[in-house]
Motif scaffolding. Structure first.
Motif, short mmCIF file in Angstrom:
data_model
loop_
_atom_site.label_atom_id
_atom_site.label_comp_id
_atom_site.label_asym_id
_atom_site.label_seq_id
_atom_site.Cartn_x
_atom_site.Cartn_y
_atom_site.Cartn_z
N PRO A 1 -64.02 -5.49 11.27
CA PRO A 1 -63.16 -4.96 11.28
C PRO A 1 -62.12 -4.56 11.88
O PRO A 1 -61.08 -3.62 11.26
N ILE A 2 -62.29 -4.39 13.36
CA ILE A 2 -60.86 -4.00 13.79
C ILE A 2 -59.51 -4.82 13.11
O ILE A 2 -58.97 -4.05 13.95
N ALA B 1 -55.78 -1.38 0.50
CA ALA B 1 -56.92 -2.17 0.25
C ALA B 1 -57.80 -2.58 1.18
O ALA B 1 -58.57 -3.01 1.57
N PHE B 2 -57.09 -4.01 2.56
CA PHE B 2 -57.96 -4.26 3.08
C PHE B 2 -58.54 -3.55 4.57
O PHE B 2 -59.09 -3.30 5.16
N ALA B 3 -57.05 -2.71 4.25
CA ALA B 3 -57.45 -1.36 5.21
C ALA B 3 -58.44 -0.53 5.18
O ALA B 3 -59.64 -0.51 6.36
N PHE C 1 -55.95 -3.71 11.78
CA PHE C 1 -55.04 -3.91 12.66
C PHE C 1 -53.66 -4.25 11.81
O PHE C 1 -52.70 -4.12 11.85
N CYS C 2 -54.39 -5.78 11.33
CA CYS C 2 -53.73 -6.63 11.27
C CYS C 2 -52.81 -6.17 9.38
O CYS C 2 -51.70 -6.04 8.75
N ILE D 1 -48.39 -3.12 6.65
CA ILE D 1 -47.72 -2.23 5.63
C ILE D 1 -46.44 -1.48 6.77
O ILE D 1 -45.63 -1.21 5.34
N MET D 2 -46.32 -1.50 7.75
CA MET D 2 -45.54 -1.21 7.91
C MET D 2 -44.16 -2.21 8.35
O MET D 2 -43.21 -1.33 7.69
N VAL D 3 -44.41 -2.99 8.18
CA VAL D 3 -43.55 -4.31 7.70
C VAL D 3 -42.57 -4.25 6.38
O VAL D 3 -41.79 -4.13 6.00
N GLU D 4 -43.58 -4.35 5.11
CA GLU D 4 -43.09 -4.33 3.95
C GLU D 4 -42.25 -2.48 3.53
O GLU D 4 -41.55 -2.33 2.78
#
Length: 367
Positions: free
Chosen positions: A93-94, A148-150, A98-99, A104-107
């Motif tokens: 989960p961590i 959604a994955f986060a 993180f990924c 999200i930050m890159v997009e």
């Protein structure tokens, strides 16, 4: 994601994620003793009924069986399988959170080039332009997918601290794959037949991932279900990379025929631009032009090759992991026997071995 790197990065993530799931499924299956004890909760419940509760087994056996069933229930509520090392740490989960946050930050950041100075600088992504029209909404779809994955990873962490309804973790992971599949399904509008074929097959693989997640609600310890989930994720990752290579690999296609040889440039979504048109009668183009039916047939063949390669890799992984597990098991057994021989007499050795077996059974339940 509308670039080669935009497909390779999530593809590599899903490949690693799928290989990890295949490994942890095989390891967990071997620790449970294979098919004979794959449904350990049922086996322990039957054993307790045969012992008549405390009768014939004593309070220690009853308490051990209760702890075993309690841990099996906890594992069945998770959307991940605890790793064999650092078990108390929810590693998967961590990493998932993180990924997803990195994605999200890159997009959310665009690299813009100033036409006057030719300098590049980062700019925050906005849904609308200054004139009120929509910006490129593909980034919005990608942000939604990563979110959604986060959210799934955050729910995985939440159920470790707060009591939630049964199978909440699996439902949110299945929801994440459903969101990803829906976004890719409706992303195919206006594409060439080749690009549509590639995205449709990717959507099918994504929905298969969601199906295996839901199957884990009823079969949380099933080797076939867990390994199937790992295989579909690995296939999704390799196909992600393949789609990016076909559509955004920066290939130049030759036009053959009509007396001249021209160059065609492959653009995004499989579109092709011809740089010159001389003597194009009876001309044909090379692969990946997006309009030839042979391209679609070749893409279908590529998908089957990916599927065969993933299944063969899973077989090799089973052989390697089973041999490693066998060596690890034998070394641990020799260490236990050596410790028991040093510490006491034959009776004490028997009690020590029995105690170690009980501890091993309870630890195996965590996996």
């Amino acid at each position: 994601m509308g670039t080669l790197a935009g497909h390779v990065v999530p593809g590599v993530f899903f490949v690693i994620y799928g290989i990890w799931w295949s490994f942890i499924s095989i390891w967990s299956h071997l620790k449970r003793g294979g098919d004979k004890t794959s449904h350990s909760t049922v086996a322990y419940s039957k054993k307790r009924r045969e012992c008549g509760g405390n009768a014939g087994g004593g309070p220690a056996l009853s308490f051990a069986l209760y702890k075993q069933e309690r841990r099996e229930h906890d594992v069945s509520q998770r959307s991940w399988i605890p790793q064999p090392f650092c078990t108390p740490v929810p590693l998967e989960p961590i990493v998932k959170v993180f990924c997803s946050v990195v994605g999200i930050m890159v997009e959310c950041v665009d690299i813009v080039t100033d036409p006057a100075t030719s300098r590049t600088y980062p700019k925050l992504y906005t849904v609308t332009n200054p004139d009120g029209s929509f910006n490129d909404l593909s980034q919005l779809q990608h942000i939604t997918m990563y979110s959604a994955f986060a959210l799934s990873g955050l729910v995985d962490l939440l159920i470790l601290c707060v009591r939630c309804p049964d199978h909440t973790s699996q439902v949110f992971l299945a929801l994440a794959f459903l969101v990803e599949g829906a976004l890719f399904h409706f992303h195919t509008g206006g594409m060439t037949p080749l690009s549509t074929q590639l995205h449709v097959t990717l959507t099918i693989i994504i929905f298969l991932c969601s199906l295996f997640v839901l199957l884990r609600v009823w079969f949380p310890t099933s080797y076939l279900v867990n390994t199937g989930f790992g295989l579909t994720m690995t296939l999704q990752g390799t196909w992600f990379i393949q789609v990016g290579d076909i559509l955004y690999g920066g290939r130049y296609l030759s036009v053959v025929g009509g007396g001249d040889t021209e160059q065609m440039e492959l653009h995004e979504h499989g579109q092709v631009t011809v740089t010159a048109m001389h003597g194009m009668e009876n001309a044909r183009v090379g692969p990946h032009n997006g309009g030839d039916h042979n391209d679609i047939m070749f893409a279908s063949a590529l998908l089957t090759w990916h599927l065969i390669a993933v299944v063969l890799f899973a077989l090799v992984e089973w052989v390697v992991v089973s041999r490693v597990y066998g060596c690890w098991r034998r070394r641990r057994s020799r260490a236990v026997k050596l410790t028991a021989d040093v510490e006491g007499s034959g009776d004490q050795v028997g009690e020590e071995e029995k105690l170690m077996e009980d501890v091993t059974v309870m630890r195996d339940a965590d996996l």
